[in-house]
Design a protein around this motif. Structure first.
Motif, PDB file in Angstrom:
ATOM      1  N   ALA A 428      29.180  46.412  21.456  1.00 37.71           N
ATOM      2  CA  ALA A 428      29.668  45.213  22.141  1.00 37.71           C
ATOM      3  C   ALA A 428      30.124  45.540  23.555  1.00 37.71           C
ATOM      4  O   ALA A 428      30.544  46.657  23.851  1.00 37.71           O
ATOM      5  CB  ALA A 428      30.830  44.615  21.351  1.00 37.71           C
ATOM      6  N   THR A 429      30.017  44.535  24.445  1.00 35.57           N
ATOM      7  CA  THR A 429      30.488  44.713  25.811  1.00 35.57           C
ATOM      8  C   THR A 429      32.010  44.563  25.836  1.00 35.57           C
ATOM      9  O   THR A 429      32.598  43.964  24.945  1.00 35.57           O
ATOM     10  CB  THR A 429      29.873  43.663  26.750  1.00 35.57           C
ATOM     11  N   GLY A 430      32.635  45.110  26.873  1.00 39.09           N
ATOM     12  CA  GLY A 430      34.073  44.974  27.044  1.00 39.09           C
ATOM     13  C   GLY A 430      34.365  44.107  28.242  1.00 39.09           C
ATOM     14  O   GLY A 430      33.447  43.569  28.876  1.00 39.09           O
ATOM     15  N   TRP A 431      35.636  43.967  28.573  1.00 39.40           N
ATOM     16  CA  TRP A 431      35.964  43.200  29.769  1.00 39.40           C
ATOM     17  C   TRP A 431      37.280  43.677  30.359  1.00 39.40           C
ATOM     18  O   TRP A 431      38.054  44.393  29.718  1.00 39.40           O
ATOM     19  CB  TRP A 431      35.993  41.708  29.479  1.00 39.40           C
ATOM     20  N   GLY A 432      37.542  43.252  31.616  1.00 39.25           N
ATOM     21  CA  GLY A 432      38.772  43.634  32.297  1.00 39.25           C
ATOM     22  C   GLY A 432      38.972  42.746  33.514  1.00 39.25           C
ATOM     23  O   GLY A 432      38.272  41.749  33.701  1.00 39.25           O
ATOM     24  N   TRP A 433      40.002  43.119  34.344  1.00 44.87           N
ATOM     25  CA  TRP A 433      40.298  42.339  35.548  1.00 44.87           C
ATOM     26  C   TRP A 433      40.023  43.168  36.794  1.00 44.87           C
ATOM     27  O   TRP A 433      40.251  44.366  36.821  1.00 44.87           O
ATOM     28  CB  TRP A 433      41.765  41.912  35.569  1.00 44.87           C
ATOM     29  N   LYS A 434      39.556  42.428  37.821  1.00 44.95           N
ATOM     30  CA  LYS A 434      39.411  43.050  39.140  1.00 44.95           C
ATOM     31  C   LYS A 434      40.312  42.293  40.098  1.00 44.95           C
ATOM     32  O   LYS A 434      40.435  41.068  39.999  1.00 44.95           O
ATOM     33  CB  LYS A 434      37.957  42.949  39.632  1.00 44.95           C
ATOM     34  N   GLN A 435      40.936  43.028  41.025  1.00 42.44           N
ATOM     35  CA  GLN A 435      41.860  42.382  41.949  1.00 42.44           C
ATOM     36  C   GLN A 435      41.889  43.186  43.255  1.00 42.44           C
ATOM     37  O   GLN A 435      41.703  44.392  43.260  1.00 42.44           O
ATOM     38  CB  GLN A 435      43.260  42.349  41.330  1.00 42.44           C
ATOM     39  N   SER A 436      42.155  42.481  44.384  1.00 40.97           N
ATOM     40  CA  SER A 436      42.292  43.173  45.667  1.00 40.97           C
ATOM     41  C   SER A 436      43.697  42.940  46.216  1.00 40.97           C
ATOM     42  O   SER A 436      44.329  41.926  45.921  1.00 40.97           O
ATOM     43  CB  SER A 436      41.256  42.648  46.660  1.00 40.97           C
ATOM     44  N   ARG A 437      44.166  43.893  47.019  1.00 42.85           N
ATOM     45  CA  ARG A 437      45.507  43.788  47.581  1.00 42.85           C
ATOM     46  C   ARG A 437      45.454  44.201  49.049  1.00 42.85           C
ATOM     47  O   ARG A 437      44.725  45.121  49.430  1.00 42.85           O
ATOM     48  CB  ARG A 437      46.431  44.736  46.806  1.00 42.85           C
ATOM     49  N   CYS A 438      46.199  43.504  49.872  1.00 42.40           N
ATOM     50  CA  CYS A 438      46.238  43.802  51.312  1.00 42.40           C
ATOM     51  C   CYS A 438      47.202  44.959  51.556  1.00 42.40           C
ATOM     52  O   CYS A 438      48.328  44.957  51.078  1.00 42.40           O
ATOM     53  CB  CYS A 438      46.679  42.574  52.100  1.00 42.40           C
ATOM     54  N   ALA A 439      46.739  45.946  52.313  1.00 40.14           N
ATOM     55  CA  ALA A 439      47.573  47.111  52.597  1.00 40.14           C
ATOM     56  C   ALA A 439      48.592  46.813  53.686  1.00 40.14           C
ATOM     57  O   ALA A 439      49.468  47.621  53.968  1.00 40.14           O
ATOM     58  CB  ALA A 439      46.682  48.280  53.011  1.00 40.14           C
ATOM     59  N   HIS A 440      48.462  45.643  54.318  1.00 39.52           N
ATOM     60  CA  HIS A 440      49.391  45.294  55.388  1.00 39.52           C
ATOM     61  C   HIS A 440      50.466  44.323  54.906  1.00 39.52           C
ATOM     62  O   HIS A 440      51.646  44.637  54.885  1.00 39.52           O
ATOM     63  CB  HIS A 440      48.624  44.705  56.584  1.00 39.52           C
ATOM     64  N   CYS A 441      50.028  43.102  54.446  1.00 43.45           N
ATOM     65  CA  CYS A 441      51.007  42.089  54.067  1.00 43.45           C
ATOM     66  C   CYS A 441      51.231  42.031  52.558  1.00 43.45           C
ATOM     67  O   CYS A 441      51.955  41.173  52.071  1.00 43.45           O
ATOM     68  CB  CYS A 441      50.593  40.727  54.607  1.00 43.45           C
ATOM     69  N   GLN A 442      50.579  42.914  51.797  1.00 42.05           N
ATOM     70  CA  GLN A 442      50.703  42.995  50.339  1.00 42.05           C
ATOM     71  C   GLN A 442      50.180  41.754  49.622  1.00 42.05           C
ATOM     72  O   GLN A 442      50.470  41.558  48.448  1.00 42.05           O
ATOM     73  CB  GLN A 442      52.172  43.246  49.913  1.00 42.05           C
ATOM     74  N   HIS A 443      49.416  40.908  50.317  1.00 41.20           N
ATOM     75  CA  HIS A 443      48.817  39.740  49.680  1.00 41.20           C
ATOM     76  C   HIS A 443      47.884  40.209  48.548  1.00 41.20           C
ATOM     77  O   HIS A 443      47.134  41.183  48.698  1.00 41.20           O
ATOM     78  CB  HIS A 443      48.027  38.939  50.728  1.00 41.20           C
ATOM     79  N   GLN A 444      47.936  39.482  47.401  1.00 43.23           N
ATOM     80  CA  GLN A 444      47.061  39.827  46.282  1.00 43.23           C
ATOM     81  C   GLN A 444      46.103  38.691  46.011  1.00 43.23           C
ATOM     82  O   GLN A 444      46.495  37.520  46.015  1.00 43.23           O
ATOM     83  CB  GLN A 444      47.893  40.097  45.024  1.00 43.23           C
ATOM     84  N   THR A 445      44.844  39.025  45.765  1.00 42.13           N
ATOM     85  CA  THR A 445      43.869  37.977  45.437  1.00 42.13           C
ATOM     86  C   THR A 445      44.013  37.612  43.974  1.00 42.13           C
ATOM     87  O   THR A 445      44.693  38.300  43.206  1.00 42.13           O
ATOM     88  CB  THR A 445      42.427  38.472  45.681  1.00 42.13           C
ATOM     89  N   LYS A 446      43.354  36.511  43.594  1.00 42.02           N
ATOM     90  CA  LYS A 446      43.372  36.100  42.189  1.00 42.02           C
ATOM     91  C   LYS A 446      42.615  37.129  41.353  1.00 42.02           C
ATOM     92  O   LYS A 446      41.631  37.729  41.797  1.00 42.02           O
ATOM     93  CB  LYS A 446      42.707  34.716  42.049  1.00 42.02           C
TER      94      LYS A 446
END
Ligand SMILES: [Zn+2]
Ligand SMILES: [Zn+2]
Length: 489
Positions: A428-446
Motif C-alpha cells: 500500500a502507498t503511504g502519505w504525509g505532509w509537505k510545508q514551506s517556511r520563510c527563513a526571513h519572516c517565518q511565514h508558513q504555507t498551508k
C-alpha cells in the motif's frame, strides 16, 4: 572456306569430342601436391598465377615446417558431377594430409564450375579451426573475391586468415597445446571457441566500439555544449567513425593495420571534442557581440547561464585538454566581472571596492541577509572609499529551489523536510505532509498532503549456468574427421 567445308569441320569436331576417350576420374586428374616437387598447391588447370603458387608454397612450407599445420591447396576448373565435399574428403584421405600423429592437415579445395570452396580439416586442427571459423573465413574473406573471379587473392587472403588463426590459437596458453606436442594426441581437448579473432572480427568489434563510443561522446558533447548553441542534429558526427570502419573493411576485408585502427578510435573522440569546442567558440563570439551598454551583472548572468558548474565539471572531465585552459580563462573573466571596482556615481574620482562577505552583512537589509543565508541570492556590496556611498548588486543562484515568500516578498521560502504520517508498505502507498517556511519572516504555507509511493518488492533471483563443451577425438593418421566447412559463391 565454303559453307560446306565449314559444316563438315563442325561435324568432325562434334564427332571427335563425343567419341573421344571417356573423361578420366576427376580425382585422378588432380595430382597430389607432395608429388609436385615438395609443393603444397595443386593447380592442374593453371588457374593461378605462378607468383601466387610460389607465394602460397613458401608460406605453407614454413607453416608445415613449424609443425603447426599442413595445408594443401587444390584448384580445379571442374570435378564433373562429383560433390565437392565428398571429393575434398576423398582427396584428404587419399593423400593423408598432415602429420600422422598430430593429424594437423587441411585441404582447401576450389571447384570453379560449381562455384564451391571446401575446407577439410584433420581431427587435430578441429579445435583450432572449428567449422564456424572456417565458414567465416570463407564467407567474409574469400567469397567476395571469388565472386569477382579474383581467385589468386581469394586463396592468398584465405590462407593468410587461416595462418593468423593458427598463430593466434597457438599463442593461447591452453592445455591442449601440451597435448599437441606430446605424442599422445588422444587426450586433446577442444579449445574454447572464440579464442581467436580474424581481422574481420576485429573490425566488426571496432565498428561496434566506435558506434557506441562516438554516439555516447557525441550525446555528451552536445549535452555539455552551451544552452543557446545546442543542436542535436550534430549527432551525425557520431556516425562518421563507424562509417569509416565500414568503408575500410569493405575496401580491405583483411586489413590488419593498427595505425588506422587507432586513428578511427581517436576520431571517435576528437569529433565530439571538436564539436564542443566549436560551440564554446560560438558562445564567446555571441558574447563579444553583446551591446556595450550591458551591465557587468547582466554579462555575468548571461555567461553563468551558459556555464553551469555541473556542465563545466564534466566538460573538463571528458575533454580536459582544451576545456581546462578555457575554464581557467573563463573563471578569471567571471571573477573580474564581479569583483573589479566601480567608479563612484556619487562623487567624482571616487572608486567603489567590493566588501568582504563579512563586511557586507552589516550593510544588507535583514531580508537580503536571509536570502544570502538560504543561498538563493548572493549580494555583492561595493563602497566608495571617498564618500562611502554603497552599491548593492544581486546575483541570483540559478539552481536554487527556494521560492519567493508571499508575505515578505524575499526569496526565502524554503521547503521543509516532509513528514510521514503513514509509511508506505510493499502492498500500500503511504502519505504525509509537505510545508514551506520563510527563513526571513517565518511565514508558513498551508500543509499539502502528498502520497508516498509503494515500496518495490525486490525479488530477484539469480541463477548461474555454466556450460562446458569439450570432446576428445582419436586420430588415425592424416584422416579427415569430416570437419571443415563449405561455401558456395
Ligand atoms: Zn564616492
Ligand atoms: Zn517571508
Amino acid at each position: 572456306m565454303s559453307c560446306f567445308y565449314r559444316a563438315l569441320l563442325g561435324l568432325l569436331l562434334v564427332v571427335v569430342v563425343s567419341c573421344g576417350p571417356a573423361a578420366p576420374d576427376p580425382l585422378e586428374a588432380i595430382p597430389d601436391p607432395k608429388t609436385l616437387d615438395e609443393s603444397y598447391v595443386s593447380d592442374p588447370d593453371r588457374v593461378l598465377r605462378p607468383a601466387t603458387v610460389q607465394l602460397l608454397n613458401s608460406q605453407l612450407r614454413a607453416l608445415d615446417q613449424s609443425g603447426r599445420a599442413h595445408i594443401d591447396v587444390v584448384v580445379t576448373r571442374s570435378i564433373g558431377e562429383a560433390v565437392p565435399k565428398t571429393t575434398a574428403t576423398a582427396l584428404f584421405n587419399r593423400w593423408k594430409i598432415g602429420d600422422a600423429e598430430k593429424d594437423n592437415g587441411l585441404l582447401l579445395l576450389l571447384v570453379l564450375d560449381q562455384r564451391r570452396v571446401e575446407f577439410e580439416t584433420g581431427y587435430g586442427l578441429e579445435a583450432d579451426l572449428p567449422d564456424i571459423i572456417c565458414f567465416r573465413i570463407q564467407q567474409q574473406i574469400m567469397l567476395p573475391l571469388l565472386r569477382d573471379k579474383r581467385y589468386d587473392e581469394a586463396l592468398t587472403q584465405g590462407v593468410q586468415a587461416l595462418m593468423v588463426h593458427l598463430a593466434a590459437s597457438a599463442a593461447v596458453p591452453d592445455s591442449s597445446r601440451v597435448a599437441t606436442s606430446s605424442p599422445a594426441p588422444e587426450s586433446r581437448a577442444v579449445a574454447p571457441d572464440g579464442a581467436t579473432l580474424t581481422p574481420h572480427d576485429r573490425w566488426v568489434g571496432l565498428g561496434t566500439f566506435c558506434a557506441l563510443g562516438s554516439f555516447f561522446l557525441c550525446m555528451l558533447a552536445i549535452g555539455l555544449s552551451p544552452n543557446d548553441h545546442r543542436s542535436f542534429t550534430f549527432l551525425w558526427l557520431g556516425l562518421v567513425p563507424v562509417g569509416l570502419v565500414g568503408l575500410l573493411n569493405l575496401l580491405h576485408p583483411t586489413i590488419d593495420d593498427n595505425a588506422s585502427l587507432y586513428a578511427i578510435i581517436a576520431l571517435s573522440y576528437l569529433l565530439p571534442c571538436g564539436y564542443l569546442h566549436w560551440t564554446v567558440l560560438q558562445l564567446n563570439r555571441r558574447y563579444a557581440a553583446q551591446p556595450a551598454a550591458l551591465s557587468r551583472r547582466e554579462r555575468y548572468t548571461y555567461l553563468e547561464r551558459q556555464h553551469s558548474s555541473v556542465q563545466t565539471f564534466f566538460r573538463v572531465l571528458f575533454f580536459p585538454v582544451g576545456m581546462l585552459v578555457y575554464w581557467l580563462w573563463h573563471w578569471r573573466r567571471m571573477h573580474q566581472l564581479r569583483a573589479a571596482p566601480y567608479a563612484c556615481s556619487n562623487c567624482s574620482g571616487g572608486t567603489m571596492h567590493r566588501l568582504s562577505e563579512k563586511q557586507d552583512d552589516a550593510l544588507l537589509k535583514p531580508g537580503q541577509a536571509a536570502e544570502e543565508k538560504t543561498r538563493s541570492i548572493d549580494y555583492d556590496v561595493f563602497q566608495c572609499t571617498q564618500c562611502h556611498q554603497t552599491l548593492v548588486i544581486d546575483y541570483k543562484n540559478l539552481g536554487t529551489t527556494v521560492k519567493p515568500c508571499p508575505q515578505c516578498q524575499y526569496l526565502t521560502l524554503e521547503a521543509q523536510e516532509p513528514t510521514v504520517e503513514l509509511a508506505a508498505t510493499t502492498s500500500a502507498t503511504g502519505w504525509g505532509w509537505k510545508q514551506s517556511r520563510c527563513a526571513h519572516c517565518q511565514h508558513q504555507t498551508k500543509k499539502v498532503r502528498y502520497t508516498i509511493a509503494r515500496k518495490s518488492s525486490s525479488s530477484s533471483s539469480s541463477g548461474s549456468s555454466s556450460s562446458s563443451g569439450g570432446s576428445s577425438s582419436s586420430s588415425s593418421g592424416g584422416s579427415s574427421g569430416g570437419g571443415g566447412s563449405g561455401s558456395s559463391w
